[in-house]
Design a protein around this motif. Structure first.
Motif, PDB file in Angstrom:
ATOM      1  N   ASN A 147      -4.002 -14.420  -8.614  1.00  0.00           N
ATOM      2  CA  ASN A 147      -3.801 -13.144  -9.215  1.00  0.00           C
ATOM      3  C   ASN A 147      -4.123 -11.924  -8.467  1.00  0.00           C
ATOM      4  O   ASN A 147      -4.136 -10.898  -8.878  1.00  0.00           O
ATOM      5  N   ILE A 148      -4.096 -12.299  -7.026  1.00  0.00           N
ATOM      6  CA  ILE A 148      -4.388 -11.318  -6.013  1.00  0.00           C
ATOM      7  C   ILE A 148      -3.426 -11.324  -4.884  1.00  0.00           C
ATOM      8  O   ILE A 148      -3.284 -12.580  -4.279  1.00  0.00           O
ATOM      9  N   SER A 149      -2.637 -10.473  -4.534  1.00  0.00           N
ATOM     10  CA  SER A 149      -1.653 -10.472  -3.252  1.00  0.00           C
ATOM     11  C   SER A 149      -1.968  -9.276  -2.371  1.00  0.00           C
ATOM     12  O   SER A 149      -2.706  -8.272  -2.657  1.00  0.00           O
ATOM     13  N   TYR A 150      -1.428  -9.443  -1.252  1.00  0.00           N
ATOM     14  CA  TYR A 150      -1.584  -8.606  -0.032  1.00  0.00           C
ATOM     15  C   TYR A 150      -0.076  -8.256   0.622  1.00  0.00           C
ATOM     16  O   TYR A 150       0.606  -9.051   0.883  1.00  0.00           O
ATOM     17  N   VAL A 151      -0.077  -6.985   0.600  1.00  0.00           N
ATOM     18  CA  VAL A 151       1.206  -6.136   1.179  1.00  0.00           C
ATOM     19  C   VAL A 151       0.686  -5.510   1.929  1.00  0.00           C
ATOM     20  O   VAL A 151      -0.183  -4.654   1.896  1.00  0.00           O
ATOM     21  N   HIS A 152       1.605  -5.265   3.345  1.00  0.00           N
ATOM     22  CA  HIS A 152       1.442  -4.051   4.219  1.00  0.00           C
ATOM     23  C   HIS A 152       1.967  -2.796   3.756  1.00  0.00           C
ATOM     24  O   HIS A 152       2.902  -2.820   2.977  1.00  0.00           O
ATOM     25  N   GLY A 153       1.278  -2.034   3.931  1.00  0.00           N
ATOM     26  CA  GLY A 153       1.395  -0.636   3.195  1.00  0.00           C
ATOM     27  C   GLY A 153       0.467   0.637   3.688  1.00  0.00           C
ATOM     28  O   GLY A 153      -0.568   0.393   3.986  1.00  0.00           O
ATOM     29  N   ASP A 154       1.010   1.773   3.725  1.00  0.00           N
ATOM     30  CA  ASP A 154       0.581   3.027   4.143  1.00  0.00           C
ATOM     31  C   ASP A 154      -0.180   3.558   2.930  1.00  0.00           C
ATOM     32  O   ASP A 154       0.602   4.124   2.045  1.00  0.00           O
ATOM     33  N   ALA A 155      -1.191   3.886   3.035  1.00  0.00           N
ATOM     34  CA  ALA A 155      -2.075   4.484   1.814  1.00  0.00           C
ATOM     35  C   ALA A 155      -1.746   5.866   1.549  1.00  0.00           C
ATOM     36  O   ALA A 155      -1.801   6.574   0.762  1.00  0.00           O
ATOM     37  N   LEU A 156      -1.295   6.630   2.575  1.00  0.00           N
ATOM     38  CA  LEU A 156      -0.970   7.948   2.625  1.00  0.00           C
ATOM     39  C   LEU A 156       0.609   8.214   2.385  1.00  0.00           C
ATOM     40  O   LEU A 156       1.079   9.517   2.137  1.00  0.00           O
ATOM     41  N   ASP A 157       1.331   7.088   2.400  1.00  0.00           N
ATOM     42  CA  ASP A 157       2.734   7.387   2.007  1.00  0.00           C
ATOM     43  C   ASP A 157       2.972   5.869   1.130  1.00  0.00           C
ATOM     44  O   ASP A 157       3.911   5.250   1.369  1.00  0.00           O
ATOM     45  N   PRO A 158       2.481   5.887   0.123  1.00  0.00           N
ATOM     46  CA  PRO A 158       2.548   4.559  -0.781  1.00  0.00           C
ATOM     47  C   PRO A 158       3.695   4.613  -1.625  1.00  0.00           C
ATOM     48  O   PRO A 158       4.123   5.499  -2.366  1.00  0.00           O
ATOM     49  N   ARG A 159       4.266   3.302  -1.698  1.00  0.00           N
ATOM     50  CA  ARG A 159       5.563   3.391  -2.359  1.00  0.00           C
ATOM     51  C   ARG A 159       5.285   2.774  -3.842  1.00  0.00           C
ATOM     52  O   ARG A 159       4.040   1.952  -3.775  1.00  0.00           O
ATOM     53  N   PRO A 160       6.028   2.948  -4.701  1.00  0.00           N
ATOM     54  CA  PRO A 160       5.910   2.431  -5.980  1.00  0.00           C
ATOM     55  C   PRO A 160       5.581   1.110  -5.879  1.00  0.00           C
ATOM     56  O   PRO A 160       6.381   0.371  -5.316  1.00  0.00           O
ATOM     57  N   ALA A 161       4.698   0.452  -6.990  1.00  0.00           N
ATOM     58  CA  ALA A 161       4.418  -1.131  -7.078  1.00  0.00           C
ATOM     59  C   ALA A 161       5.716  -1.425  -8.189  1.00  0.00           C
ATOM     60  O   ALA A 161       6.509  -0.641  -8.483  1.00  0.00           O
ATOM     61  N   ASP A 162       5.860  -2.717  -8.530  1.00  0.00           N
ATOM     62  CA  ASP A 162       6.844  -3.337  -9.159  1.00  0.00           C
ATOM     63  C   ASP A 162       6.625  -2.693 -10.598  1.00  0.00           C
ATOM     64  O   ASP A 162       7.574  -2.656 -11.423  1.00  0.00           O
TER      65      ASP A 162
ATOM     66  N   VAL B  64      -5.986   5.307 -14.192  1.00  0.00           N
ATOM     67  CA  VAL B  64      -7.223   6.086 -13.601  1.00  0.00           C
ATOM     68  C   VAL B  64      -7.280   5.916 -12.133  1.00  0.00           C
ATOM     69  O   VAL B  64      -6.820   4.873 -11.634  1.00  0.00           O
ATOM     70  N   LEU B  65      -7.538   6.880 -11.404  1.00  0.00           N
ATOM     71  CA  LEU B  65      -7.652   6.887  -9.932  1.00  0.00           C
ATOM     72  C   LEU B  65      -9.153   6.746  -9.597  1.00  0.00           C
ATOM     73  O   LEU B  65      -9.926   7.646 -10.115  1.00  0.00           O
ATOM     74  N   VAL B  66      -9.424   5.854  -8.738  1.00  0.00           N
ATOM     75  CA  VAL B  66     -11.188   5.382  -8.536  1.00  0.00           C
ATOM     76  C   VAL B  66     -11.182   5.715  -6.907  1.00  0.00           C
ATOM     77  O   VAL B  66     -10.426   4.994  -6.237  1.00  0.00           O
ATOM     78  N   PHE B  67     -12.094   6.781  -6.503  1.00  0.00           N
ATOM     79  CA  PHE B  67     -12.096   7.050  -5.041  1.00  0.00           C
ATOM     80  C   PHE B  67     -13.437   7.312  -4.453  1.00  0.00           C
ATOM     81  O   PHE B  67     -14.274   7.676  -5.471  1.00  0.00           O
ATOM     82  N   THR B  68     -13.672   6.850  -3.213  1.00  0.00           N
ATOM     83  CA  THR B  68     -15.016   7.346  -2.703  1.00  0.00           C
ATOM     84  C   THR B  68     -15.181   8.555  -1.904  1.00  0.00           C
ATOM     85  O   THR B  68     -13.815   8.774  -1.209  1.00  0.00           O
ATOM     86  N   THR B  69     -16.174   9.215  -1.663  1.00  0.00           N
ATOM     87  CA  THR B  69     -16.438  10.165  -0.844  1.00  0.00           C
ATOM     88  C   THR B  69     -17.843   9.952  -0.117  1.00  0.00           C
ATOM     89  O   THR B  69     -18.632   9.727  -0.647  1.00  0.00           O
ATOM     90  N   GLN B  70     -17.730  10.285   1.032  1.00  0.00           N
ATOM     91  CA  GLN B  70     -19.175  10.421   2.016  1.00  0.00           C
ATOM     92  C   GLN B  70     -19.374  11.813   2.140  1.00  0.00           C
ATOM     93  O   GLN B  70     -18.955  12.509   2.791  1.00  0.00           O
ATOM     94  N   THR B  71     -20.483  12.058   1.515  1.00  0.00           N
ATOM     95  CA  THR B  71     -21.107  13.474   1.398  1.00  0.00           C
ATOM     96  C   THR B  71     -22.027  13.861   2.187  1.00  0.00           C
ATOM     97  O   THR B  71     -22.234  14.975   2.870  1.00  0.00           O
ATOM     98  N   HIS B  72     -22.625  12.890   2.957  1.00  0.00           N
ATOM     99  CA  HIS B  72     -23.483  13.077   4.285  1.00  0.00           C
ATOM    100  C   HIS B  72     -23.759  11.717   5.215  1.00  0.00           C
ATOM    101  O   HIS B  72     -23.584  10.716   4.577  1.00  0.00           O
TER     102      HIS B  72
ATOM    103  N   LEU C 159      -0.942   9.732  -5.446  1.00  0.00           N
ATOM    104  CA  LEU C 159      -1.314   8.501  -6.324  1.00  0.00           C
ATOM    105  C   LEU C 159      -1.321   8.853  -7.799  1.00  0.00           C
ATOM    106  O   LEU C 159      -0.994   7.819  -8.451  1.00  0.00           O
ATOM    107  N   ARG C 160      -1.373  10.137  -8.246  1.00  0.00           N
ATOM    108  CA  ARG C 160      -1.804  10.234  -9.802  1.00  0.00           C
ATOM    109  C   ARG C 160      -0.148  10.161 -10.163  1.00  0.00           C
ATOM    110  O   ARG C 160       0.064   9.609 -11.244  1.00  0.00           O
ATOM    111  N   SER C 161       0.796  10.373  -9.292  1.00  0.00           N
ATOM    112  CA  SER C 161       2.169  10.075  -9.768  1.00  0.00           C
ATOM    113  C   SER C 161       2.682   8.746  -9.820  1.00  0.00           C
ATOM    114  O   SER C 161       3.638   8.231 -10.600  1.00  0.00           O
ATOM    115  N   LEU C 162       1.799   7.921  -9.327  1.00  0.00           N
ATOM    116  CA  LEU C 162       2.255   6.315  -9.357  1.00  0.00           C
ATOM    117  C   LEU C 162       1.295   5.764 -10.626  1.00  0.00           C
ATOM    118  O   LEU C 162       1.753   4.626 -10.580  1.00  0.00           O
TER     119      LEU C 162
END
Length: 273
Positions: A145-160, A197-205, A188-191
């Motif tokens: 139940n896990i798949s791998y697809v070539h894709g650009d995180a900053l220009d993501p296409r919609p999934a199926d 929910v969107l889950v993302f990380t930030t490096q603060t220092h 990403l919100r539009s997708l």
């Protein structure tokens, strides 16, 4: 004079890392794929020292114990905890999309925790080596139940189908352009599926930013420059993108935060009114 001495110092450090340092398996992977690559992170997650002869393993253990790598391992554990909570709230059939996954080892760990079919994961990345590594490991563990697809995180296409959870882990700290991050969060919100929910990380220092920027090459073969940001800025971008339920937690080493960004339910809004 001080600047010249500093340049000599960093040149010597680069030489040392690129010669003696290569006795360490981790450092070899860094030079082969980039110290910011998914392959590098996968090795850091395993956290098992390896290298040529005893001295190589000693160098590798010291390398894996660097504060940045310890924080990344702590970030992974916090991220898994956050994802477990989000998955539990949505029940059977959750679709998780990671747009910059690398090999996605932590996602494979999650998939193994659930009954077949309960959770579906799609891993995307531009690094083909990381995707191949993830595919091979998933196959060897019998994960369906896990798949791998070539894709650009900053220009993501919609999934199926629209995902209930989208993950961006370890990407935004690599971007120097604040506007690119804000645009990514909005895209990403539009997708997302309704109620997603969107889950993302930030490096603060990070106490070793100068060393990294002066010594370690990234996946593009140039010196790896990172940008730290206050978590409040990251949360602001999420709210500006239209999320109204935004919260962050910090991993135990203290360099990274994990932010969840969703929309408050109608029931929540009623109770607040």
């Amino acid at each position: 004079m001080n600047k010249r001495l500093g340049n000599v110092r960093w040149a010597a450090m680069r030489l040392l890392m690129n010669t003696v340092g290569r006795l360490s398996e981790g450092i070899r992977i860094g030079y082969r794929h980039g110290f910011d690559s998914g392959s590098m992170l996968d090795y850091v997650y395993v956290n098992k020292a390896s290298g040529s002869w005893g001295v190589g393993r000693l160098i590798d253990r010291n390398y894996l114990n660097a504060i940045g790598w310890r924080a990344i391992r702590a970030r992974r554990e916090l991220l898994k905890d956050v994802l477990r909570k989000e998955i539990a709230e949505r029940g059977d059939g959750v679709f998780v999309l990671d747009v910059a996954s690398g090999p996605g080892r932590y996602l494979q760990d999650l998939v193994e925790e659930y009954a077949p079919g309960y959770l579906r994961v799609e891993c995307r990345d531009l690094d083909q080596a990381g995707l191949t590594q993830g595919k091979e490991r998933a196959r060897s563990h019998g994960l369906q139940n896990i798949s791998y697809v070539h894709g650009d995180a900053l220009d993501p296409r919609p999934a199926d189908r629209a995902p209930e959870v989208i993950v961006v882990s370890g990407l935004y700290e690599l971007l120097l352009d604040d506007e690119a991050i804000a645009a990514s969060i909005a895209r990403l919100r539009s997708l997302l599926a309704p109620g997603g929910v969107l889950v993302f990380t930030t490096q603060t220092h990070h106490p070793q930013l100068e060393f990294i920027a002066r010594v370690l090459p990234n996946r593009d073969g140039v010196l790896w420059e990172m940008k730290c940001r206050p978590v409040e800025k990251a949360e602001q971008w999420a709210r500006e993108a239209g999320f109204d339920a935004v919260a962050s937690r910090r991993e135990q080493v203290g360099l990274f935060t994990v932010t969840t960004a969703g929309s408050a339910s109608a029931a929540d809004r009623s109770s607040q009114g």
